[in-house]
Design an enzyme around this catalytic site. Structure first.
Site, short mmCIF file in Angstrom:
data_model
loop_
_atom_site.label_atom_id
_atom_site.label_comp_id
_atom_site.label_asym_id
_atom_site.label_seq_id
_atom_site.Cartn_x
_atom_site.Cartn_y
_atom_site.Cartn_z
N LYS A 25 0.91 -1.14 0.03
CA LYS A 25 -0.06 0.02 -0.03
C LYS A 25 0.82 1.32 0.10
O LYS A 25 0.68 2.05 -0.68
CB LYS A 25 -0.92 0.06 1.39
CG LYS A 25 -2.26 0.79 1.19
CD LYS A 25 -3.23 0.53 2.37
CE LYS A 25 -3.79 -0.71 2.28
NZ LYS A 25 -4.69 -1.01 3.51
N ARG A 95 -3.49 2.97 8.37
CA ARG A 95 -3.97 1.54 7.97
C ARG A 95 -2.88 0.70 7.81
O ARG A 95 -1.50 1.15 7.59
CB ARG A 95 -4.37 1.60 6.37
CG ARG A 95 -5.69 2.24 6.09
CD ARG A 95 -5.75 2.79 4.61
NE ARG A 95 -7.16 3.54 4.50
CZ ARG A 95 -8.54 2.73 3.96
NH1 ARG A 95 -8.28 1.56 3.94
NH2 ARG A 95 -9.46 3.57 3.79
N GLY A 104 -7.80 -7.58 4.39
CA GLY A 104 -8.94 -7.46 5.48
C GLY A 104 -8.26 -8.24 6.61
O GLY A 104 -8.92 -8.37 7.65
N MET A 106 -5.51 -7.25 8.48
CA MET A 106 -5.16 -6.56 9.48
C MET A 106 -6.09 -5.34 9.72
O MET A 106 -7.01 -5.34 9.03
CB MET A 106 -3.58 -6.41 9.38
CG MET A 106 -2.66 -7.36 9.48
SD MET A 106 -1.10 -7.02 8.84
CE MET A 106 -1.24 -6.56 7.35
N ARG A 339 -3.07 -1.50 -6.05
CA ARG A 339 -2.46 -2.72 -6.05
C ARG A 339 -2.71 -3.62 -6.94
O ARG A 339 -3.50 -3.62 -7.66
CB ARG A 339 -2.44 -3.39 -4.41
CG ARG A 339 -3.94 -3.89 -4.45
CD ARG A 339 -4.27 -4.42 -2.92
NE ARG A 339 -5.42 -4.46 -2.79
CZ ARG A 339 -6.01 -4.86 -1.57
NH1 ARG A 339 -5.21 -4.64 -0.49
NH2 ARG A 339 -7.48 -5.03 -1.16
N HIS A 455 -15.55 -8.34 1.51
CA HIS A 455 -14.39 -9.23 2.23
C HIS A 455 -14.67 -10.61 1.76
O HIS A 455 -13.79 -11.54 1.31
CB HIS A 455 -14.51 -9.30 3.66
CG HIS A 455 -13.54 -10.46 4.31
ND1 HIS A 455 -13.98 -11.61 4.53
CD2 HIS A 455 -12.26 -10.39 4.50
CE1 HIS A 455 -13.14 -12.36 5.20
NE2 HIS A 455 -12.07 -11.55 5.00
N SER A 771 12.76 -43.42 -11.06
CA SER A 771 11.67 -42.44 -11.08
C SER A 771 11.55 -42.31 -9.50
O SER A 771 11.41 -43.48 -8.63
CB SER A 771 10.38 -43.10 -11.21
OG SER A 771 9.13 -42.40 -11.18
N CYS A 839 7.20 -39.35 -9.54
CA CYS A 839 5.72 -39.94 -9.62
C CYS A 839 4.92 -39.67 -8.61
O CYS A 839 3.98 -40.09 -8.48
CB CYS A 839 5.78 -41.16 -10.47
SG CYS A 839 6.55 -42.29 -9.03
N TYR A 859 11.58 -35.48 -16.36
CA TYR A 859 10.06 -35.40 -16.46
C TYR A 859 9.24 -35.49 -14.86
O TYR A 859 10.15 -35.82 -13.95
CB TYR A 859 9.27 -36.49 -17.21
CG TYR A 859 9.43 -37.98 -16.62
CD1 TYR A 859 8.41 -38.32 -15.60
CD2 TYR A 859 10.34 -38.86 -16.96
CE1 TYR A 859 8.55 -39.49 -14.95
CE2 TYR A 859 10.48 -40.13 -16.37
CZ TYR A 859 9.48 -40.39 -15.53
OH TYR A 859 9.78 -41.69 -14.90
#
Length: 886
Positions: A25, A95, A104, A106, A339, A455, A771, A839, A859
């Site tokens: 911010k 803020r 929302g 904090m 933002r 929110h 693998s 895998c 892979y």
């Protein structure tokens, strides 16, 4: 003595690149100030001040208060107003603003600087006593809630009483006299709740507010949000102190939140909401249901044109979709925040592709703009609109996707039910950040008030959950645990369905349809395929799964688990017959019946993956998993004896119980499974190898290209693989001779034990491929039983930061990762062209895929619906680490 550390920056002293220091911010306010936009003046207290405060037992670092006062004087001089001056008071907002967006989570305080004297000065300044009193009652309520921890409901009850007395619905309709009495009652509420008078010293108000914002970094909801979104706990939050501008100063004023593109679809159109005569909290808190941003064009045409122009400036400057907060005070536009906008997966993809076409960003930047995990939103079910549906309500389509679940009105109850495996829809008038734990487990969120920037909407979108806001036909009675809509009563526990893409709510459970990949997603993944180095395969056990994986872009099957084929109900008796066989010939007879069934399975999967490699893992789990549970059997035998059941049936079940007990193990994960089964019962692996190669021969005769890879699981020693390789090769030769065809194949192993990593060079002498089975490798490296760890203590370890993540979700680079690197180095030293993949489900998780890219795997293989995620994550890894491959 060195120069004191700088903890406070005027907006014009900062810039966008200082996000870590000034927070998102603060950096945005600095950048907007410096590019000449209309931003109310102010200052930012750095994240370093917050970190120092937390390290110093919640004490401000030396020099901070003096720096705030010095910089604040500059702000006051610029405006010609004075903080705490009864004649010409300056009011500010305080803020939070972390380096990473945490909407929302904090705290925020508006109208700070008001007291019993300055409220009179504000009334004189604006010639509007009603406005001044309204600001004061808002300030008392907000400050007392955030800083002094007085329950918000205590103030709401006072407000509701006065609105009822005056017979009005809106706060804005309260009279001056009512507001004057409300202010006095609010101060009494504070005194009753805390034993302290509401603070009248404005300087004290400011420092208490700064301290409260610092403290809010460690509130429960912020900690939970960081854990869910993997945000480090040591970043701290900045604090922005900004001169107030008033959207609630009359009908020529207002406040709004807007996105430069639609955050649900990505469409290039201004999207947002606006309220006349209101403050910003009224929009984002969902307290009043706002109008669309286009209504601002009718209310304030000149300001609207200026706002559209400003949005274009900001989007072109940041080269990204922006989320903007603004206020209009007496016909003048002020920018309060910008933002990078949170957006759905569909919006992220469309916006990224459009921005490439507009020349704003490159293809490479577009690929980095989309979070791979978000693609889950596009790959799951939607409501079948062709079905017969009973719509009971409609609201704003705040976050797309479909969900079915039982109605729940309370976040705590939603969490309890959700953790117990129940599917719930959280239904509220509006949500607050305190409801986040309920939203996390809910299938979807439905609110009767609030808009698409409330929110509930923002949080649901970021989590990829469906959300409908502002469904105003719904009237909720929390005490009775029901909601009514159009004469229909829905009780807690009743089933409803919702479509967050259309805003529709339906009674009962409704049919869903499987999603298909969108054209935009296809284009993005095509770009990803051109860049990524890692191949992406799928874990598939059925032909249907294999076909779907191919549709999603899988380049083969990296894991086909043969035990899943054995589990089918019609096959289980044959498997049990094989396990219960008294001798080898009986066992081979049972295996002979299983062989054609397995052969057909492999035939169908090879055919679905024609031209691509298919890795088939031979039987891995211990044999007792295919038999009934011992306790269930004992209960059944006892029942049969008690009811004079047939002696033959009792004898058969007792024999089965004896076998189950004989096969049961204290720790089956480390017991008689994997290649150990193949060594002790070679006929099992021999049958599976024959089934594989006969299926291959059949397809070769049909002219199909087949690339079979036979995988031996749980190898710990090269001799195990050598023995089983010899057997497999001999069977392949037999089949080729019997069928009169030639075919190629690979034989390799899963690396899932620490010892296998340590002797990988010796194992590689007998392997065509490795693998990594990272699930078992993680279990055996950590000494965790996954089911026990996840059920009993792993969440505590993650919560207390003993572990950053569950090692079963994200590869543990420091432990498991080091074993993998060792195995890769040793394996390729002995066998330079050794093919190596992974895998486990880690193969579909972005952080783990990045590690796989860095260590030089060929892979990754993951579940079918994670294939698109893996394709994008592999491309992002290649962009971030173009040279970093082992």
């Amino acid at each position: 003595m060195g120069e004191a550390k700088k903890y406070v920056y005027l907006f014009e002293e900062g810039k966008a690149e200082m996000k870590d220091l000034l927070g998102g911010k603060g950096a945005g306010l600095a950048e907007m100030t410096n590019i000449g936009l209309s931003v109310p003046p102010g200052l930012t207290i750095t994240t370093e001040a917050c970190i120092a405060y937390n390290l110093n037992q919640k004490q401000f670092p030396p020099g901070l208060e003096q720096q705030i006062q010095e910089k604040f004087l500059v702000v006051q001089e610029r405006l010609g107003k004075k903080f705490g001056d009864p004649q010409n008071p300056l009011l500010v907002s305080v803020r939070s603003g972390a380096p990473v967006s945490m909407p929302g989570m904090m705290d925020t305080i508006l109208n700070l600087g008001l007291n019993d004297e300055t409220v009179k000065g504000l009334a004189q300044q604006t010639n509007n006593e009603r406005f001044a009193l309204d600001c004061y009652r808002r300030f008392i309520q907000m400050f007392s809630d955030v800083v002094m921890k007085v329950e918000r409901d205590k103030f709401e009850q006072v407000l509701e009483r006065y609105k009822t007395r005056q017979a009005v619905k809106l706060d804005a309709d309260l009279s001056v006299e009512s507001l004057r009495l409300i202010v006095e009652e609010f101060k009494q509420v504070v005194l009753n709740a805390t034993g302290q008078e509401f603070p009248q010293d404005t300087q004290k108000q400011l420092m208490m507010a700064v301290q409260a914002v610092f403290d809010s970094w460690d509130n429960d909801k912020a900690i939970l949000y960081r854990r869910i979104n993997r945000i480090p706990d040591d970043l701290g939050t900045a604090v922005n102190v900004r001169c107030m501008v008033f959207g609630n100063s009359g009908n020529d004023s207002g406040t709004g939140v807007a996105f430069t593109r639609n955050p649900s679809t990505g469409e290039k159109t201004l999207y947002g909401e606006f309220l006349v005569n209101a403050q910003g909290e009224d929009v984002v808190a969902g307290i009043r249901t706002p109008q669309t941003i286009s209504s601002m064009q009718q209310e304030f045409p000149g300001v609207f044109d200026q706002f559209v122009h400003t949005c274009k400036i900001l989007e072109n400057h940041y080269r990204d979709m922006q989320d903007i907060e603004f206020t209009v005070e007496k016909g003048k536009l002020y920018m309060l925040q910008t933002r990078s906008a949170k957006r759905t997966a569909a919006a992220a993809i469309k916006a990224a592709l459009d921005m490439v076409n507009e020349g704003l960003i490159t293809r490479e930047e577009a690929l980095l703009r989309v979070d791979p995990a978000q693609l889950n939103q596009l790959l799951h079910r939607q409501i079948d609109q062709t079905a017969s549906l009973k719509e009971i309500a409609r609201g704003l389509p705040a976050s797309p996707g479909a969900a079915t679940g039982q109605v729940c009105f309370n976040a705590d109850e939603a969490e309890r039910l959700g953790k117990g495996g129940q599917k719930v829809i959280l239904v509220r008038n509006e949500t607050t950040p305190d409801d986040i734990h309920g939203i996390v487990v809910a299938q979807g969120v439905l609110t009767s008030r609030g808009g698409m920037t409330s929110h509930a909407a923002v949080v649901a979108r970021s989590m990829g959950k469906p959300c409908i806001c502002g469904a105003e036909s719904i009237s909720i009675d929390y005490a009775a645990k029901v909601f009514t809509t159009g004469g229909i009563v829905i009780k807690e526990g009743d089933i409803i369905s919702m479509d967050g893409g259309t805003g529709q709510v339906f009674e009962g459970e409704v049919p869903m349809v499987e999603p298909g990949a969108s054209q935009e997603l296809g284009q993005l993944l095509q770009w990803a395929d051109e860049i990524r180095v890692l191949k992406v395969r799928a874990n598939s056990d059925t032909p249907e799964d294999a076909k779907k994986a191919r549709e999603f872009g899988a380049e083969g099957i990296g894991l086909c688990r043969t035990e899943h084929m054995f589990m089918a109900q019609e096959r289980l008796p044959l498997v049990q017959q094989m396990i219960l066989a008294e001798n080898e010939s009986d066992r081979e007879a049972a295996l002979g019946q299983l062989l054609p069934v397995q052969q057909n399975d492999f035939y169908e999967i090879f055919k679905a993956m024609e031209g691509l490699p298919v890795t088939i893992r031979l039987l891995d789990p211990p044999l007792h998993e295919f038999l009934p549970n011992a306790e269930d059997l004992l209960v059944e035998i006892t029942r049969l004896k008690y009811t004079q059941g047939a002696a033959q049936e009792i004898a058969a079940k007792e024999k089965l119980l004896y076998k189950v007990r004989a096969l049961s193990e204290f720790n089956p994960m480390l017991g008689h499974r994997g290649c150990r089964l193949g060594i002790t019962f070679p006929e099992i692996y021999a049958m599976q190898a024959r089934a594989i190669f006969q299926a291959v021969a059949q397809l070769v005769k049909e002219g199909c290209k087949v690339f079979p890879e036979v995988e031996i699981p749980l190898v710990m020693d090269p001799e195990e693989l050598s023995l089983l390789r010899q057997q497999t090769e001999a069977i392949a030769q037999e089949v080729m001779q019997e069928q009169g065809v030639q075919f190629s194949y690979l034989i390799g192993t899963m690396i899932e034990l620490p010892r296998a990593c340590l002797v990988a060079d010796k194992i590689a002498e007998h392997a065509d491929f490795f693998s990594f089975g990272t699930n078992d490798l993680s279990q055996t490296t950590f000494g965790f039983s996954r089911d026990d760890a996840e059920g009993k203590f792993l969440s505590v370890y993650v919560e207390r930061k003993i572990l950053q993540d569950s090692p079963f979700v994200v590869i543990d680079r420091d432990g498991v990762g080091q074993l993998m690197k060792l195995a890769i180095e040793k394996g390729r030293a002995a066998h330079p062209h050794l093919e190596i993949g992974i895998c486990g489900e880690h193969g579909g998780e972005s952080n783990s895929i990045e590690f796989c890219h860095q260590v030089g795997l060929n892979y990754v293989s993951c579940s079918t619906y994670r294939v698109p995620i893996a394709r994008l994550a592999a491309a992002q890894a290649a962009l971030r680490y173009p040279q970093k491959r082992a």
